[in-house]
Design a protein around this motif. Structure first.
Motif, PDB file in Angstrom:
ATOM      1  N   MET A 281      54.877  33.067  29.926  1.00 10.45           N
ATOM      2  CA  MET A 281      54.351  34.277  30.523  1.00 10.45           C
ATOM      3  C   MET A 281      53.737  33.977  31.891  1.00 10.45           C
ATOM      4  SD  MET A 281      54.123  37.400  29.784  1.00 10.45           S
ATOM      5  CE  MET A 281      53.254  38.891  30.004  1.00 10.45           C
ATOM      6  N   PHE A 282      53.141  32.790  31.990  1.00  9.43           N
ATOM      7  CA  PHE A 282      52.535  32.400  33.267  1.00  9.43           C
ATOM      8  C   PHE A 282      53.597  32.300  34.353  1.00  9.43           C
ATOM      9  CE2 PHE A 282      50.959  29.071  36.169  1.00  9.43           C
ATOM     10  CZ  PHE A 282      49.839  29.735  36.634  1.00  9.43           C
ATOM     11  N   THR A 283      54.776  31.814  34.000  1.00  9.67           N
ATOM     12  CA  THR A 283      55.867  31.687  34.965  1.00  9.67           C
ATOM     13  C   THR A 283      56.291  33.055  35.479  1.00  9.67           C
ATOM     14  OG1 THR A 283      56.601  29.747  33.743  1.00  9.67           O
ATOM     15  CG2 THR A 283      58.148  30.684  35.313  1.00  9.67           C
ATOM     16  N   VAL A 284      56.274  34.048  34.613  1.00  9.12           N
ATOM     17  CA  VAL A 284      56.632  35.410  35.033  1.00  9.12           C
ATOM     18  C   VAL A 284      55.637  35.906  36.085  1.00  9.12           C
ATOM     19  CG1 VAL A 284      56.848  37.800  34.239  1.00  9.12           C
ATOM     20  CG2 VAL A 284      57.735  35.932  32.838  1.00  9.12           C
ATOM     21  N   PHE A 285      54.360  35.646  35.870  1.00 12.97           N
ATOM     22  CA  PHE A 285      53.356  36.057  36.855  1.00 12.97           C
ATOM     23  C   PHE A 285      53.587  35.366  38.196  1.00 12.97           C
ATOM     24  CE2 PHE A 285      50.694  37.460  33.234  1.00 12.97           C
ATOM     25  CZ  PHE A 285      50.377  38.716  33.704  1.00 12.97           C
ATOM     26  N   ILE A 286      53.915  34.093  38.158  1.00 12.49           N
ATOM     27  CA  ILE A 286      54.136  33.347  39.395  1.00 12.49           C
ATOM     28  C   ILE A 286      55.337  33.904  40.154  1.00 12.49           C
ATOM     29  CG2 ILE A 286      54.721  31.081  40.349  1.00 12.49           C
ATOM     30  CD1 ILE A 286      51.841  31.351  39.394  1.00 12.49           C
ATOM     31  N   VAL A 287      56.417  34.223  39.431  1.00 15.19           N
ATOM     32  CA  VAL A 287      57.616  34.774  40.073  1.00 15.19           C
ATOM     33  C   VAL A 287      57.311  36.137  40.682  1.00 15.19           C
ATOM     34  CG1 VAL A 287      59.945  35.649  39.617  1.00 15.19           C
ATOM     35  CG2 VAL A 287      59.217  33.466  38.657  1.00 15.19           C
ATOM     36  N   VAL A 288      56.599  36.987  39.960  1.00 10.88           N
ATOM     37  CA  VAL A 288      56.260  38.321  40.477  1.00 10.88           C
ATOM     38  C   VAL A 288      55.344  38.196  41.696  1.00 10.88           C
ATOM     39  CG1 VAL A 288      55.067  40.484  39.929  1.00 10.88           C
ATOM     40  CG2 VAL A 288      56.613  39.459  38.262  1.00 10.88           C
ATOM     41  N   ILE A 289      54.395  37.288  41.661  1.00 16.45           N
ATOM     42  CA  ILE A 289      53.505  37.092  42.811  1.00 16.45           C
ATOM     43  C   ILE A 289      54.295  36.597  44.017  1.00 16.45           C
ATOM     44  CG2 ILE A 289      51.627  35.642  43.681  1.00 16.45           C
ATOM     45  CD1 ILE A 289      50.333  35.888  40.905  1.00 16.45           C
ATOM     46  N   ALA A 290      55.274  35.731  43.803  1.00 21.11           N
ATOM     47  CA  ALA A 290      56.096  35.240  44.911  1.00 21.11           C
ATOM     48  C   ALA A 290      56.931  36.366  45.516  1.00 21.11           C
ATOM     49  CB  ALA A 290      56.995  34.109  44.438  1.00 21.11           C
ATOM     50  N   ILE A 291      57.478  37.229  44.681  1.00 16.98           N
ATOM     51  CA  ILE A 291      58.256  38.370  45.183  1.00 16.98           C
ATOM     52  C   ILE A 291      57.366  39.309  45.978  1.00 16.98           C
ATOM     53  CG2 ILE A 291      59.531  40.439  44.461  1.00 16.98           C
ATOM     54  CD1 ILE A 291      60.637  38.732  42.133  1.00 16.98           C
TER      55      ILE A 291
ATOM     56  N   ALA B 127      54.669  38.523  47.546  1.00 16.32           N
ATOM     57  CA  ALA B 127      54.301  37.851  48.798  1.00 16.32           C
ATOM     58  C   ALA B 127      55.392  38.006  49.851  1.00 16.32           C
ATOM     59  CB  ALA B 127      54.019  36.378  48.537  1.00 16.32           C
ATOM     60  N   VAL B 128      56.645  37.859  49.437  1.00 15.74           N
ATOM     61  CA  VAL B 128      57.753  38.022  50.381  1.00 15.74           C
ATOM     62  C   VAL B 128      57.819  39.460  50.878  1.00 15.74           C
ATOM     63  CG1 VAL B 128      60.273  37.989  50.584  1.00 15.74           C
ATOM     64  CG2 VAL B 128      59.092  36.104  49.467  1.00 15.74           C
ATOM     65  N   LEU B 129      57.681  40.422  49.965  1.00 16.77           N
ATOM     66  CA  LEU B 129      57.679  41.837  50.373  1.00 16.77           C
ATOM     67  C   LEU B 129      56.522  42.146  51.308  1.00 16.77           C
ATOM     68  CD1 LEU B 129      58.611  43.625  47.026  1.00 16.77           C
ATOM     69  CD2 LEU B 129      60.041  43.352  49.059  1.00 16.77           C
ATOM     70  N   LEU B 130      55.378  41.571  51.037  1.00 16.39           N
ATOM     71  CA  LEU B 130      54.206  41.796  51.877  1.00 16.39           C
ATOM     72  C   LEU B 130      54.437  41.268  53.290  1.00 16.39           C
ATOM     73  CD1 LEU B 130      51.317  42.904  51.856  1.00 16.39           C
ATOM     74  CD2 LEU B 130      50.548  40.660  51.127  1.00 16.39           C
TER      75      LEU B 130
END
Length: 120
Positions: A1-11, A13-16
């Motif tokens: 589940m932690f990996t899912v959070f990291i992937v969503v945060i990375a996405i 960040a790129v959108l931001l």
């Protein structure tokens, strides 16, 4: 589940980063590359800058919340086990060499005087 959070945060960040680059700053930004005033019609709304600003704040807030919530999914450190490593296990199995038992120093002896041969 932690990996899912990291992937969503990375996405996010790129959108931001992309949204911030598109915004029209005093220097023009990438919004000027789309034809200046034509950029305000790109999303079909009259005030694109307001929309981009709201998207920026929303993405930044979502990233902050996800970063804080992801702390719950990191997992607790093993309090009883400590550090699990092959080297630690080998160190625990080895016994330290015992120190030699203290010995009492031998009394100092003075060498006997050399005997001279007897003279006749």
């Amino acid at each position: 589940m932690f990996t899912v959070f990291i992937v969503v945060i990375a996405i996010i960040a790129v959108l931001l980063v992309l949204i911030v680059l598109v915004q029209n700053s005093k220097g023009g930004g990438l919004a000027g590359e789309f034809g200046g005033s034509g950029a305000s019609q790109m999303f079909g709304v009259k005030r694109t800058t307001d929309l981009l600003e709201q998207i920026t704040w929303g993405l930044a807030g979502a990233m902050a919340i996800l970063a804080l919530v992801s702390h719950l999914f990191i997992g607790e450190p093993q309090a009883a086990g400590g550090i699990n490593s092959v080297n630690v296990e080998k160190a625990n199995q080895r016994s330290l060499p015992s120190a030699p038992a203290p010995t009492t120093p031998a009394p100092a002896t003075t060498p006997a005087p050399a005997q001279q041969p007897a003279q006749k």
